[in-house]
Write a protein that holds these residues in place. Structure first.
Motif, PDB file in Angstrom:
ATOM      1  N   ALA A  52       0.890  -1.209  -0.010  1.00 46.01           N
ATOM      2  CA  ALA A  52      -0.197  -0.017  -0.150  1.00 46.01           C
ATOM      3  C   ALA A  52       0.786   1.340  -0.078  1.00 46.01           C
ATOM      4  CB  ALA A  52      -0.738  -0.021   1.387  1.00 46.01           C
ATOM      5  N   MET A  53       1.843   1.244   0.741  1.00 49.42           N
ATOM      6  CA  MET A  53       2.743   2.295   1.147  1.00 49.42           C
ATOM      7  C   MET A  53       3.657   2.655  -0.242  1.00 49.42           C
ATOM      8  SD  MET A  53       2.171   4.312   3.618  1.00 49.42           S
ATOM      9  CE  MET A  53       0.579   4.128   3.149  1.00 49.42           C
ATOM     10  N   LEU A  54       3.957   1.785  -1.008  1.00 49.75           N
ATOM     11  CA  LEU A  54       4.469   1.583  -2.273  1.00 49.75           C
ATOM     12  C   LEU A  54       4.073   2.926  -3.229  1.00 49.75           C
ATOM     13  CD1 LEU A  54       6.343  -1.775  -2.757  1.00 49.75           C
ATOM     14  CD2 LEU A  54       7.320   0.416  -2.009  1.00 49.75           C
ATOM     15  N   PHE A  55       2.865   2.652  -3.344  1.00 50.07           N
ATOM     16  CA  PHE A  55       1.932   3.638  -4.317  1.00 50.07           C
ATOM     17  C   PHE A  55       2.359   5.004  -3.910  1.00 50.07           C
ATOM     18  CE2 PHE A  55      -0.544  -0.310  -4.775  1.00 50.07           C
ATOM     19  CZ  PHE A  55      -0.478  -0.230  -6.085  1.00 50.07           C
ATOM     20  N   THR A  56       2.097   5.377  -2.513  1.00 50.67           N
ATOM     21  CA  THR A  56       2.352   6.953  -2.147  1.00 50.67           C
ATOM     22  C   THR A  56       4.032   7.207  -2.362  1.00 50.67           C
ATOM     23  OG1 THR A  56       0.551   6.734  -0.752  1.00 50.67           O
ATOM     24  CG2 THR A  56       2.317   8.355  -0.142  1.00 50.67           C
ATOM     25  N   ALA A  57       4.915   6.024  -1.788  1.00 51.04           N
ATOM     26  CA  ALA A  57       6.329   6.460  -2.141  1.00 51.04           C
ATOM     27  C   ALA A  57       6.671   6.784  -3.384  1.00 51.04           C
ATOM     28  CB  ALA A  57       7.147   4.946  -1.537  1.00 51.04           C
ATOM     29  N   ALA A  58       6.174   6.094  -4.569  1.00 52.42           N
ATOM     30  CA  ALA A  58       6.224   6.471  -6.101  1.00 52.42           C
ATOM     31  C   ALA A  58       5.830   7.960  -6.109  1.00 52.42           C
ATOM     32  CB  ALA A  58       5.649   5.520  -6.757  1.00 52.42           C
ATOM     33  N   SER A  59       4.717   8.318  -5.673  1.00 49.24           N
ATOM     34  CA  SER A  59       4.315   9.585  -5.970  1.00 49.24           C
ATOM     35  C   SER A  59       5.245  10.904  -5.064  1.00 49.24           C
ATOM     36  CB  SER A  59       2.819   9.961  -5.184  1.00 49.24           C
ATOM     37  OG  SER A  59       1.730   9.013  -6.037  1.00 49.24           O
TER      38      SER A  59
ATOM     39  N   PHE B 256      -0.102  12.216   2.854  1.00 52.62           N
ATOM     40  CA  PHE B 256      -0.019  11.365   1.924  1.00 52.62           C
ATOM     41  C   PHE B 256      -0.680  11.134   0.706  1.00 52.62           C
ATOM     42  CE2 PHE B 256       1.792   8.000   4.998  1.00 52.62           C
ATOM     43  CZ  PHE B 256       3.169   8.756   4.747  1.00 52.62           C
ATOM     44  N   THR B 257      -2.276  11.663   1.430  1.00 56.23           N
ATOM     45  CA  THR B 257      -3.291  11.858   0.270  1.00 56.23           C
ATOM     46  C   THR B 257      -3.282  12.928  -0.656  1.00 56.23           C
ATOM     47  OG1 THR B 257      -4.826  11.093   1.909  1.00 56.23           O
ATOM     48  CG2 THR B 257      -5.821  12.414  -0.105  1.00 56.23           C
ATOM     49  N   PHE B 258      -2.652  14.057  -0.343  1.00 55.67           N
ATOM     50  CA  PHE B 258      -2.451  15.343  -1.119  1.00 55.67           C
ATOM     51  C   PHE B 258      -1.084  15.110  -1.959  1.00 55.67           C
ATOM     52  CE2 PHE B 258      -5.862  17.238   1.082  1.00 55.67           C
ATOM     53  CZ  PHE B 258      -6.287  18.133   0.444  1.00 55.67           C
TER      54      PHE B 258
ATOM     55  N   VAL C 110      -2.880   5.864 -12.536  1.00 52.71           N
ATOM     56  CA  VAL C 110      -3.293   4.741 -11.818  1.00 52.71           C
ATOM     57  C   VAL C 110      -2.806   4.618 -10.585  1.00 52.71           C
ATOM     58  CG1 VAL C 110      -3.780   2.219 -11.956  1.00 52.71           C
ATOM     59  CG2 VAL C 110      -4.108   3.539 -14.108  1.00 52.71           C
ATOM     60  N   PHE C 111      -1.398   4.725 -10.272  1.00 51.39           N
ATOM     61  CA  PHE C 111      -0.796   4.565  -9.202  1.00 51.39           C
ATOM     62  C   PHE C 111      -1.180   5.655  -8.130  1.00 51.39           C
ATOM     63  CE2 PHE C 111       3.003   1.763 -10.725  1.00 51.39           C
ATOM     64  CZ  PHE C 111       2.174   0.827 -10.906  1.00 51.39           C
ATOM     65  N   PRO C 112      -1.042   6.804  -8.506  1.00 51.11           N
ATOM     66  CA  PRO C 112      -1.515   7.904  -7.425  1.00 51.11           C
ATOM     67  C   PRO C 112      -3.054   7.468  -6.979  1.00 51.11           C
ATOM     68  CG  PRO C 112      -0.950   8.919  -9.517  1.00 51.11           C
ATOM     69  CD  PRO C 112      -0.513   7.477  -9.637  1.00 51.11           C
ATOM     70  N   LEU C 113      -3.919   7.400  -7.913  1.00 48.01           N
ATOM     71  CA  LEU C 113      -5.250   7.140  -7.570  1.00 48.01           C
ATOM     72  C   LEU C 113      -5.415   5.946  -6.586  1.00 48.01           C
ATOM     73  CD1 LEU C 113      -7.109   7.424 -10.962  1.00 48.01           C
ATOM     74  CD2 LEU C 113      -7.615   8.748  -8.758  1.00 48.01           C
ATOM     75  N   ILE C 114      -4.854   5.174  -6.700  1.00 51.41           N
ATOM     76  CA  ILE C 114      -4.657   3.678  -5.731  1.00 51.41           C
ATOM     77  C   ILE C 114      -4.049   4.403  -4.378  1.00 51.41           C
ATOM     78  CG2 ILE C 114      -3.708   1.477  -5.112  1.00 51.41           C
ATOM     79  CD1 ILE C 114      -3.514   0.729  -8.111  1.00 51.41           C
ATOM     80  N   GLY C 115      -2.954   5.095  -4.539  1.00 47.10           N
ATOM     81  CA  GLY C 115      -2.628   5.920  -3.419  1.00 47.10           C
ATOM     82  C   GLY C 115      -3.506   6.745  -2.693  1.00 47.10           C
ATOM     83  N   VAL C 116      -4.358   7.547  -3.263  1.00 45.42           N
ATOM     84  CA  VAL C 116      -5.420   8.288  -2.705  1.00 45.42           C
ATOM     85  C   VAL C 116      -6.417   7.346  -1.938  1.00 45.42           C
ATOM     86  CG1 VAL C 116      -7.161   9.987  -3.155  1.00 45.42           C
ATOM     87  CG2 VAL C 116      -5.093  10.297  -4.207  1.00 45.42           C
ATOM     88  N   VAL C 117      -6.770   6.467  -2.611  1.00 48.92           N
ATOM     89  CA  VAL C 117      -7.959   5.530  -2.046  1.00 48.92           C
ATOM     90  C   VAL C 117      -7.357   4.858  -0.787  1.00 48.92           C
ATOM     91  CG1 VAL C 117      -9.098   3.534  -2.332  1.00 48.92           C
ATOM     92  CG2 VAL C 117      -8.876   5.069  -4.246  1.00 48.92           C
ATOM     93  N   VAL C 118      -5.990   4.587  -0.797  1.00 50.69           N
ATOM     94  CA  VAL C 118      -5.565   3.584   0.348  1.00 50.69           C
ATOM     95  C   VAL C 118      -5.390   4.708   1.656  1.00 50.69           C
ATOM     96  CG1 VAL C 118      -3.567   2.693   1.297  1.00 50.69           C
ATOM     97  CG2 VAL C 118      -4.573   1.887  -0.742  1.00 50.69           C
ATOM     98  N   ASP C 119      -4.771   6.225   1.120  1.00 51.37           N
ATOM     99  CA  ASP C 119      -4.559   6.774   2.347  1.00 51.37           C
ATOM    100  C   ASP C 119      -5.940   7.319   2.999  1.00 51.37           C
ATOM    101  OD1 ASP C 119      -1.833   6.493   1.706  1.00 51.37           O
ATOM    102  OD2 ASP C 119      -1.647   8.190   0.322  1.00 51.37           O
ATOM    103  N   LEU C 120      -6.966   7.562   1.922  1.00 49.94           N
ATOM    104  CA  LEU C 120      -8.165   8.199   2.449  1.00 49.94           C
ATOM    105  C   LEU C 120      -8.768   6.850   3.395  1.00 49.94           C
ATOM    106  CD1 LEU C 120      -9.729  10.080  -0.233  1.00 49.94           C
ATOM    107  CD2 LEU C 120      -8.774  10.875   1.685  1.00 49.94           C
ATOM    108  N   TRP C 121      -8.696   5.756   2.925  1.00 47.06           N
ATOM    109  CA  TRP C 121      -9.077   4.654   4.071  1.00 47.06           C
ATOM    110  C   TRP C 121      -8.551   4.601   5.323  1.00 47.06           C
ATOM    111  CZ3 TRP C 121      -6.536   0.102   5.723  1.00 47.06           C
ATOM    112  CH2 TRP C 121      -7.326  -1.032   6.088  1.00 47.06           C
ATOM    113  N   LEU C 122      -7.133   4.731   5.396  1.00 49.58           N
ATOM    114  CA  LEU C 122      -6.448   4.953   6.603  1.00 49.58           C
ATOM    115  C   LEU C 122      -6.931   6.268   7.309  1.00 49.58           C
ATOM    116  CD1 LEU C 122      -2.800   4.018   5.169  1.00 49.58           C
ATOM    117  CD2 LEU C 122      -4.100   2.526   6.618  1.00 49.58           C
ATOM    118  N   LEU C 123      -7.026   7.249   6.743  1.00 48.91           N
ATOM    119  CA  LEU C 123      -7.124   8.647   7.555  1.00 48.91           C
ATOM    120  C   LEU C 123      -8.709   8.490   8.287  1.00 48.91           C
ATOM    121  CD1 LEU C 123      -6.584  11.561   8.010  1.00 48.91           C
ATOM    122  CD2 LEU C 123      -7.903  12.122   5.821  1.00 48.91           C
ATOM    123  N   VAL C 124      -9.759   8.105   7.534  1.00 46.82           N
ATOM    124  CA  VAL C 124     -11.086   7.697   8.094  1.00 46.82           C
ATOM    125  C   VAL C 124     -11.147   6.847   9.148  1.00 46.82           C
ATOM    126  CG1 VAL C 124     -12.276   8.839   6.015  1.00 46.82           C
ATOM    127  CG2 VAL C 124     -11.834   6.305   6.247  1.00 46.82           C
ATOM    128  N   ASN C 125     -10.155   5.827   8.955  1.00 45.23           N
ATOM    129  CA  ASN C 125     -10.255   4.728   9.983  1.00 45.23           C
ATOM    130  C   ASN C 125      -9.307   4.888  11.410  1.00 45.23           C
ATOM    131  OD1 ASN C 125     -11.784   2.164   9.041  1.00 45.23           O
ATOM    132  ND2 ASN C 125     -10.806   2.913   7.383  1.00 45.23           N
TER     133      ASN C 125
END
Length: 441
Positions: A58-65, A363-365, A388-403
């Motif tokens: 999950a974090m590799l998508f954000t790391a790439a961004s 991470f989301t931004f 595609v990769f940053p979109l996946i990153g947004v979804v993952v990070d928002l999920w972590l944020l709201v949880n």
């Protein structure tokens, strides 16, 4: 170099790829995975390595961004800089303000945890003695300069990795003596685990990865930053994640399941089982060293974020000044140390409840910044890696944020509300962008 005001202070380029990766790994403190092992094991029903493997992916998508934005904007400031340049200056300010919640208070939490370990082992020594010792030593090393801090981190990381090596070796010996196989799928998945339990553990395990992004704050102290920083980000996430997964795997083999006398000190229980009281003492020393190294890195990152914001004028200009002799952002370093004194009146659970709000917001931004850059100019940019990769990153990070737990969300939203008030004041009711300096390197 051009600027809208007088020539700004400039950090010195002294770090290469190994030094930057070392900084990121020190910030992540790989040994700390054992400090939370019992909690993650209870959440995952004894499949801790799966939780860390899922968190790594999950974090590799954000790391790439982060890597893409660091290459496009090789200046200090991390998410704050990327968002203000790719999206909007006002959004950048609010993201920077949210990140301050993480960066500014994380050193305090690290020192508090280190002090708690030592207080438990040496109850006769007041906790405030350990806290002040942590704060004074890390502050001194960071004021003296990033190369001094780098050398200290090298020694501390070497000892930390040595303890990890002994822990893995003793775990293997324990498993072999019990007549069990070293190759097993049980630590990853078994009849009592589910995708839901593993996902819940991954949400907790993700917190251990907070640090791969911190290397971006060293951009202006790194040689060839457009090439070095993106590589350092991915290497830090991959190496740190690899250590997490491997360490969790062998620990789970040595202690199958999730039953412990005390989940919060499960690693001490396992260390005593596999190596006796002597190794348990060495393990404690390793945990304290890990906290000290992480504290050095966290304080350095916080001061450089404040340096970037002070240089831009969105924080008082004193934050954007460097020490005349050591060329370090001394005011931010000293202020972070002073804030750490608040740990004298706080406990670990209270102080850690709100710092992750800023991390996941950033991470989301950063992922959104990559998307904004792609939308503005798609020339030479691959759809897979820029969309595609940053979109996946947004979804993952928002999920972590709201949880995040309720306390974290409340603290985070209150902090963000204060930031909106500050932004309104410095932009005269949002009628103009926050002050900004531009640099052509």
């Amino acid at each position: 170099m051009t600027a809208t005001s007088t020539a700004p202070a400039a950090l010195r380029r002294r770090l290469g790829l190994p030094g930057v990766v070392l900084f990121g790994l020190a910030y992540m403190a790989p040994l700390i995975v054992l400090g939370t092992f019992g909690i993650v094991a209870a959440t995952t029903a004894g499949t801790v390595p799966s939780a860390y493997l899922l968190a790594l992916v999950a974090m590799l998508f954000t790391a790439a961004s982060y890597g893409k934005m660091a290459a496009a904007h090789p200046v200090a400031g991390s998410a704050y800089t990327y968002v203000r340049k790719a999206i909007d200056a006002r959004a950048g300010f609010l993201v920077g303000w949210a990140v301050l919640l993480d960066y500014f208070f994380l050193p305090m939490v690290i020192w508090l945890i280190g002090g708690a370990y030592l207080s438990a082992e040496f109850p006769g020594v007041p906790r405030w003695v350990w806290l002040i010792a942590f704060i004074v030593l890390t502050t001194l090393l960071n004021v003296l300069g990033i190369k001094v801090a780098e050398k200290a981190n090298f020694v501390l990381m070497a000892f930390q990795l040595l303890v990890i090596g002994f822990f893995v070796a003793l775990s293997i010996r324990h498993v072999l003596h019990a007549g069990e196989a070293l190759a097993s799928t049980q630590p990853f998945f078994h009849a009592g685990s589910t995708l839901g339990t593993i996902s819940g553990g991954a949400a907790l395990a993700t917190y251990s990865f907070l640090g791969f992004d911190a290397v971006t704050t060293l951009t202006e102290e790194t040689t060839e930053p457009q090439r070095t920083i993106p590589r350092a980000i991915l290497l830090t996430a991959l190496i740190g994640g690899g250590i997490f997964v491997a360490l969790a795997y062998f620990t789970q083999l040595a202690h199958p399941g999730s039953a412990f006398a005390d989940e919060s000190s499960a690693a001490f229980e396992i260390a005593t089982t596999i190596g006796g009281d002597l190794f348990a003492s060495v393990f404690l020393a390793g945990l304290v060293v890990a906290q000290f190294a992480s504290g050095i890195a966290a304080q350095a990152s916080a001061s450089r974020l404040m340096f970037a914001m002070g240089r831009d004028g969105v924080l008082p200009r004193v934050f954007g000044k460097l020490h005349p002799r050591f060329a370090t952002p001394a005011f931010g370093i000293l202020l972070t140390g002073a804030v750490g004194l608040a740990a004298l009146a706080l406990d670990v659970s209270t102080s850690t409840s709100f710092i992750n709000f800023g991390a996941f917001t950033a991470f989301t931004f950063v992922n959104l910044s990559v998307l904004a850059t792609w939308l503005r100019d798609r020339t030479g940019k691959r759809t897979l890696t820029w969309l595609v990769f940053p979109l996946i990153g947004v979804v993952v990070d928002l999920w972590l944020l709201v949880n995040l737990d309720g306390i974290a969300l409340v603290f985070g939203l209150v902090w963000l509300g204060i930031g909106i008030v500050v932004l309104a004041a410095i932009t005269r009711g949002f009628r103009r962008p926050p002050p900004e300096m531009t640099f052509d390197e």
